[in-house]
Design a protein around this motif. Structure first.
Motif, PDB file in Angstrom:
ATOM      1  N   GLU A 250      29.195 -29.039 -24.277  1.00  0.00           N
ATOM      2  CA  GLU A 250      30.251 -29.960 -24.713  1.00  0.00           C
ATOM      3  C   GLU A 250      30.441 -29.863 -26.226  1.00  0.00           C
ATOM      4  OE1 GLU A 250      29.590 -33.333 -21.271  1.00  0.00           O
ATOM      5  OE2 GLU A 250      29.080 -33.797 -23.348  1.00  0.00           O
ATOM      6  N   VAL A 251      29.283 -29.904 -26.932  1.00  0.00           N
ATOM      7  CA  VAL A 251      29.357 -29.839 -28.399  1.00  0.00           C
ATOM      8  C   VAL A 251      30.003 -28.533 -28.835  1.00  0.00           C
ATOM      9  CG1 VAL A 251      27.943 -29.658 -30.487  1.00  0.00           C
ATOM     10  CG2 VAL A 251      27.416 -31.400 -28.802  1.00  0.00           C
ATOM     11  N   GLU A 252      29.604 -27.432 -28.160  1.00  0.00           N
ATOM     12  CA  GLU A 252      30.170 -26.129 -28.538  1.00  0.00           C
ATOM     13  C   GLU A 252      31.668 -26.083 -28.275  1.00  0.00           C
ATOM     14  OE1 GLU A 252      27.980 -22.864 -26.908  1.00  0.00           O
ATOM     15  OE2 GLU A 252      26.390 -23.181 -28.374  1.00  0.00           O
ATOM     16  N   ALA A 253      32.053 -26.667 -27.105  1.00  0.00           N
ATOM     17  CA  ALA A 253      33.486 -26.681 -26.773  1.00  0.00           C
ATOM     18  C   ALA A 253      34.247 -27.504 -27.811  1.00  0.00           C
ATOM     19  CB  ALA A 253      33.692 -27.256 -25.377  1.00  0.00           C
ATOM     20  N   ILE A 254      33.658 -28.654 -28.177  1.00  0.00           N
ATOM     21  CA  ILE A 254      34.334 -29.513 -29.170  1.00  0.00           C
ATOM     22  C   ILE A 254      34.435 -28.759 -30.497  1.00  0.00           C
ATOM     23  CG2 ILE A 254      34.079 -31.625 -30.556  1.00  0.00           C
ATOM     24  CD1 ILE A 254      32.754 -32.865 -28.040  1.00  0.00           C
ATOM     25  N   LEU A 255      33.278 -28.176 -30.909  1.00  0.00           N
ATOM     26  CA  LEU A 255      33.255 -27.495 -32.206  1.00  0.00           C
ATOM     27  C   LEU A 255      34.250 -26.345 -32.243  1.00  0.00           C
ATOM     28  CD1 LEU A 255      29.501 -27.343 -33.226  1.00  0.00           C
ATOM     29  CD2 LEU A 255      31.324 -28.612 -34.321  1.00  0.00           C
ATOM     30  N   SER A 256      34.292 -25.562 -31.122  1.00  0.00           N
ATOM     31  CA  SER A 256      35.154 -24.382 -31.188  1.00  0.00           C
ATOM     32  C   SER A 256      36.624 -24.742 -31.062  1.00  0.00           C
ATOM     33  CB  SER A 256      34.741 -23.350 -30.129  1.00  0.00           C
ATOM     34  OG  SER A 256      34.914 -23.916 -28.874  1.00  0.00           O
ATOM     35  N   SER A 257      36.911 -25.929 -30.499  1.00  0.00           N
ATOM     36  CA  SER A 257      38.329 -26.291 -30.404  1.00  0.00           C
ATOM     37  C   SER A 257      38.808 -27.101 -31.607  1.00  0.00           C
ATOM     38  CB  SER A 257      38.568 -27.087 -29.120  1.00  0.00           C
ATOM     39  OG  SER A 257      37.836 -28.277 -29.197  1.00  0.00           O
ATOM     40  N   MET A 258      37.871 -27.391 -32.514  1.00  0.00           N
ATOM     41  CA  MET A 258      38.255 -28.207 -33.677  1.00  0.00           C
ATOM     42  C   MET A 258      39.063 -27.398 -34.687  1.00  0.00           C
ATOM     43  SD  MET A 258      34.905 -30.417 -34.552  1.00  0.00           S
ATOM     44  CE  MET A 258      35.378 -30.868 -36.187  1.00  0.00           C
ATOM     45  N   ALA A 259      40.039 -28.074 -35.291  1.00  0.00           N
ATOM     46  CA  ALA A 259      40.799 -27.403 -36.349  1.00  0.00           C
ATOM     47  C   ALA A 259      39.964 -27.390 -37.626  1.00  0.00           C
ATOM     48  CB  ALA A 259      42.099 -28.136 -36.584  1.00  0.00           C
ATOM     49  N   ASN A 275      31.280 -22.903 -36.537  1.00  0.00           N
ATOM     50  CA  ASN A 275      32.326 -22.782 -35.518  1.00  0.00           C
ATOM     51  C   ASN A 275      33.409 -21.802 -35.972  1.00  0.00           C
ATOM     52  OD1 ASN A 275      33.760 -24.277 -37.331  1.00  0.00           O
ATOM     53  ND2 ASN A 275      34.481 -25.788 -35.884  1.00  0.00           N
ATOM     54  N   ARG A 276      34.322 -21.515 -35.021  1.00  0.00           N
ATOM     55  CA  ARG A 276      35.313 -20.467 -35.258  1.00  0.00           C
ATOM     56  C   ARG A 276      36.192 -20.803 -36.471  1.00  0.00           C
ATOM     57  NH1 ARG A 276      38.387 -20.165 -30.294  1.00  0.00           N
ATOM     58  NH2 ARG A 276      36.390 -19.880 -29.305  1.00  0.00           N
ATOM     59  N   ALA A 277      36.572 -22.109 -36.555  1.00  0.00           N
ATOM     60  CA  ALA A 277      37.474 -22.508 -37.641  1.00  0.00           C
ATOM     61  C   ALA A 277      36.807 -22.271 -38.992  1.00  0.00           C
ATOM     62  CB  ALA A 277      37.850 -23.975 -37.478  1.00  0.00           C
ATOM     63  N   ALA A 278      35.493 -22.606 -39.083  1.00  0.00           N
ATOM     64  CA  ALA A 278      34.783 -22.436 -40.361  1.00  0.00           C
ATOM     65  C   ALA A 278      34.729 -20.963 -40.742  1.00  0.00           C
ATOM     66  CB  ALA A 278      33.377 -23.005 -40.251  1.00  0.00           C
ATOM     67  N   ALA A 279      34.463 -20.105 -39.737  1.00  0.00           N
ATOM     68  CA  ALA A 279      34.386 -18.669 -40.009  1.00  0.00           C
ATOM     69  C   ALA A 279      35.733 -18.171 -40.540  1.00  0.00           C
ATOM     70  CB  ALA A 279      33.993 -17.916 -38.744  1.00  0.00           C
ATOM     71  N   LYS A 280      36.815 -18.735 -39.979  1.00  0.00           N
ATOM     72  CA  LYS A 280      38.154 -18.322 -40.410  1.00  0.00           C
ATOM     73  C   LYS A 280      38.426 -18.802 -41.850  1.00  0.00           C
ATOM     74  CE  LYS A 280      42.658 -18.117 -38.344  1.00  0.00           C
ATOM     75  NZ  LYS A 280      43.572 -18.865 -37.511  1.00  0.00           N
ATOM     76  N   PHE A 281      38.051 -20.066 -42.105  1.00  0.00           N
ATOM     77  CA  PHE A 281      38.249 -20.599 -43.462  1.00  0.00           C
ATOM     78  C   PHE A 281      37.503 -19.750 -44.497  1.00  0.00           C
ATOM     79  CE2 PHE A 281      39.134 -25.001 -41.703  1.00  0.00           C
ATOM     80  CZ  PHE A 281      40.412 -25.060 -42.226  1.00  0.00           C
ATOM     81  N   LEU A 282      36.231 -19.424 -44.146  1.00  0.00           N
ATOM     82  CA  LEU A 282      35.386 -18.730 -45.122  1.00  0.00           C
ATOM     83  C   LEU A 282      35.576 -17.213 -45.078  1.00  0.00           C
ATOM     84  CD1 LEU A 282      32.203 -20.871 -44.475  1.00  0.00           C
ATOM     85  CD2 LEU A 282      33.757 -21.060 -46.406  1.00  0.00           C
ATOM     86  N   ASN A 283      36.441 -16.772 -44.142  1.00  0.00           N
ATOM     87  CA  ASN A 283      36.757 -15.347 -44.020  1.00  0.00           C
ATOM     88  C   ASN A 283      35.500 -14.520 -43.740  1.00  0.00           C
ATOM     89  OD1 ASN A 283      38.463 -13.227 -43.955  1.00  0.00           O
ATOM     90  ND2 ASN A 283      38.509 -12.907 -46.176  1.00  0.00           N
ATOM     91  N   ILE A 284      34.686 -14.987 -42.769  1.00  0.00           N
ATOM     92  CA  ILE A 284      33.471 -14.252 -42.410  1.00  0.00           C
ATOM     93  C   ILE A 284      33.444 -14.012 -40.902  1.00  0.00           C
ATOM     94  CG2 ILE A 284      32.052 -15.052 -44.332  1.00  0.00           C
ATOM     95  CD1 ILE A 284      30.897 -17.180 -42.561  1.00  0.00           C
ATOM     96  N   ASP A 285      32.581 -13.081 -40.493  1.00  0.00           N
ATOM     97  CA  ASP A 285      32.474 -12.738 -39.077  1.00  0.00           C
ATOM     98  C   ASP A 285      31.544 -13.745 -38.384  1.00  0.00           C
ATOM     99  OD1 ASP A 285      32.132 -11.652 -36.608  1.00  0.00           O
ATOM    100  OD2 ASP A 285      31.922  -9.588 -37.321  1.00  0.00           O
ATOM    101  N   LEU A 286      32.100 -14.416 -37.379  1.00  0.00           N
ATOM    102  CA  LEU A 286      31.347 -15.480 -36.694  1.00  0.00           C
ATOM    103  C   LEU A 286      30.038 -14.960 -36.105  1.00  0.00           C
ATOM    104  CD1 LEU A 286      31.521 -18.456 -35.672  1.00  0.00           C
ATOM    105  CD2 LEU A 286      32.599 -17.576 -33.624  1.00  0.00           C
ATOM    106  N   THR A 287      30.075 -13.770 -35.517  1.00  0.00           N
ATOM    107  CA  THR A 287      28.882 -13.257 -34.824  1.00  0.00           C
ATOM    108  C   THR A 287      27.781 -12.852 -35.796  1.00  0.00           C
ATOM    109  OG1 THR A 287      30.018 -11.162 -34.770  1.00  0.00           O
ATOM    110  CG2 THR A 287      30.065 -12.440 -32.748  1.00  0.00           C
TER     111      THR A 287
END
Ligand code: ADP
Length: 589
Positions: A250-259, A275-287
């Motif tokens: 649930e937490v992961e789903a919430i985190l990954s769907s958060m803007a 989460n995905r949004a943070a990786a996008k903001f910081l311009n880094i590879d999530l994995t």
């Protein structure tokens, strides 16, 4: 330390106890049996000696050696016993198997000496005379307190020894068989005890690897209780793991769907969750981010310093930073420390929210207010100035007064135009937000016909021809009033910024899923540098020209809004001196 399995602790213990018991029993028997046999032989010899006693007494008393020997030989033969009559000084007076005259003195024989000393003597030894193993029994023969002789009876014990040897063999054989059986039984019992424990150990190991099988319930009460406790533990563990997994998902789903971006770091500044949004903001590879330090992966000193600040001293703080990228982003950072179950600092969590749009909207609003004030101030100042001049006496001069009043009326018109346009814009925005604007499927052609007829007077003033090219059957979901206003604005502009005697073309085409309505003129055109901003409110290329032509700088902003409320957009193609083509793109449904 070397560890042995339970089986290999129980089994040798059982086996050694059994083997030791067998050994002790065998030892005991091997001592008891000969004793028992020899005691019986001794009893036998004693009974024979008593019997002989009475039969030799007369000859002994009479010292009739010949007769004594005859009797002894006869008795010896009939009872298969060797009989020896020894005088108290050790001389052999009669003997059943040998010639007494040839026999040596028997005074040193152990059975003889014991008989003299203790009243009975026995001895098991090889016969000095015969050489075979013999059991000797010696009894003193007394009369009236005087010892007449010592009767010695003896028989060979080789048969007994043979017998005993045979029995020993059997005992050893039995012991070996019993030991083998005991080894087998011990193994079975040890296995029976250790097996359920082994099973529980294996099940517990499976618990550790995440498989929660049931432990079979053994028959032993203590082990059965242990197995039940293990099963209960497994059930609770399974439930808890399921709950934790569900909550984590649930937490992961919430985190990954958060803007908003969320980053959690440990005390060593290592990323533990992102989460995905943070990786996008910081311009880094999530994995690749997990497990690496912030310094390693985020190349933004402000962000690094912010996290370090939370980890070092502050419990929570917030700030705004600009993250460089293709489009610079203004982000809000909100950080809080994480604590473990003991209340100690275990890391920090940072929430990143995009403030770019909000800040840009604030800028637009600020500019808009400034622009509106500025645009309104000019006509108001003029109206005020000319009205004051009139009041100061100019109204007495009719010519001046008329000119001033005309100027006042012109500025009032401009004020009116600005207010009208602002109202149109705000009602468009409101309608867009409240979705109150109604749309219906309608033909485009009548709307454009109406625009052409409404612009006729202005076009004729400049001797401009307005041509229309639109098929009858082009239909779209539109608000006819708004679309008419948008196209009229474009045609008005085209007339305003075109030379007289020129031609303006309105063309409507449908291709794929879009309807394109283009307004084409051959006027002054718009330079590239202005094209990006031309749809902004109050943006004009040439302020004085626009004002002179009665423009407010809001016309194109209204067109853009109208296109957008229809789900479309507006574009411009132009180069200075080549005219402009404004195209409204609408979805064809
Ligand atoms: P205005 O009321 O001043 O016309 P608009 O928003 O309608 O305001 O237009 C903004 C500016 O775009 C105008 O001031 C003018 O400089 C430029 N413009 C608009 N349409 C044309 C056109 N057809 N040809 C050249 N310039 C134009």
């Amino acid at each position: 330390m070397f560890k042995k399995s339970l089986l290999w602790q129980l089994y040798p213990a059982y086996l050694s106890i059994t083997v030791a018991a067998l050994f002790i029993i065998t030892l005991y028997l091997s001592r008891l049996l000969p004793e028992f046999y020899y005691d019986q032989v001794v009893d036998n010899l004693r009974a024979r000696a008593y019997l002989i006693e009475q039969q030799i007494l007369p000859d002994l008393k009479a010292k009739n050696v010949q007769s004594l020997n005859d009797v002894v030989r006869k008795l010896g033969k009939s009872s298969s016993t060797r009989i020896t009559i020894i005088l108290p000084d050790g001389r052999v007076i009669a003997e059943s198997d040998e010639n007494p005259a040839e026999m040596e003195n028997h005074g040193n024989r152990p059975e003889f000496r014991k008989a003299i000393e203790k009243g009975i003597g026995r001895s098991l030894r090889p016969s000095d005379t015969l050489g075979t193993s013999m059991m000797y029994l010696a009894l003193p023969l007394e009369e009236q307190g005087q010892m007449l002789a010592v009767i010695r009876t003896s028989i060979p014990v080789t048969a007994i020894e043979e017998n005993l040897k045979h029995i020993y063999h059997r005992i050893v054989l039995s012991v070996v068989i019993v030991a083998i059986c005991a080894a087998g039984i011990s193994l079975v019992i040890s296995r029976k005890i250790s097996r359920p424990i082994e099973q529980m150990k294996e099940t517990a190991q499976r618990f550790a690897s995440g498989r929660f099988d049931r432990v079979p319930i053994p028959k032993q009460v203590e082990l059965a209780e242990l197995a039940q406790a293990l099963n209960e533990m497994a059930r609770q563990l399974r439930d808890r793991i399921n709950t934790i997994t569900r909550q984590r998902n649930e937490v992961e789903a919430i985190l990954s769907s958060m803007a908003e971006g969320v980053v959690a770091v440990d005390v060593n500044n290592r990323i533990v969750s992102i989460n995905r949004a943070a990786a996008k903001f910081l311009n880094i590879d999530l994995t690749e981010a997990k497990g690496r330090t912030v310094e390693d992966i985020v190349h933004n000193t402000e962000f690094q310093a912010f996290i370090q600040g939370i980890l070092n001293d502050e419990n929570s703080c917030q700030t705004e930073v600009v993250l460089p990228g293709r489009k610079d982003r203004i982000v809000g950072l909100n950080g809080t420390t994480l604590t473990d179950s003991n209340g100690d600092k275990s890391g920090a969590v940072i929430v990143i929210s995009d403030m770019t749009r909000m800040r840009r909207l604030e800028d637009v609003r600020r500019d808009f207010v400034a622009n509106v004030s500025h645009e309104l101030r000019t006509p108001i100042t003029s109206i005020k100035g000319f009205a004051e001049t009139l009041l100061e006496g100019a109204f007495k001069e009719p010519e001046k007064a008329e000119r001033f009043l005309q100027i006042i009326a012109k500025h009032a018109d401009r004020l009116n135009a600005i207010v009208e346009d602002l109202l149109s814009l705000s009602s468009l925005e409101e309608g867009r937000q409240t979705r109150k604007i109604t749309f219906e499927k309608a033909s485009i052609r009548p709307v454009l016909d109406s625009v052409v007829s409404m612009s006729t007077i202005k076009a004729e003033e400049k001797d401009i021809t307005v041509e229309l090219d639109c098929a009858e059957d082009i239909e779209a979901r539109i608000n006819t009033v708004l679309l008419e206003q948008a196209i009229l604005n474009l045609v008005d502009n085209a007339i305003k910024y075109s030379e007289s005697k020129s031609t303006i073309r309105i063309e409507a085409h449908q291709s794929d899923d879009m309807i394109r309505i283009a307004v084409r003129d051959s006027g002054c055109g718009i330079a590239k540098k202005h094209q990006n901003r031309i749809f902004e409110r109050f943006y004009v290329v040439d302020k004085s020209r626009s004002r002179k032509l009665g423009g407010t700088g809001l016309g194109l902003a209204i067109v853009k809004h109208i296109a957008e409320v229809h789900g479309g957009h507006v574009t411009l193609e132009s180069s200075p001196g080549q005219g402009c083509t404004f195209t409204v793109h609408l979805p064809a449904e």
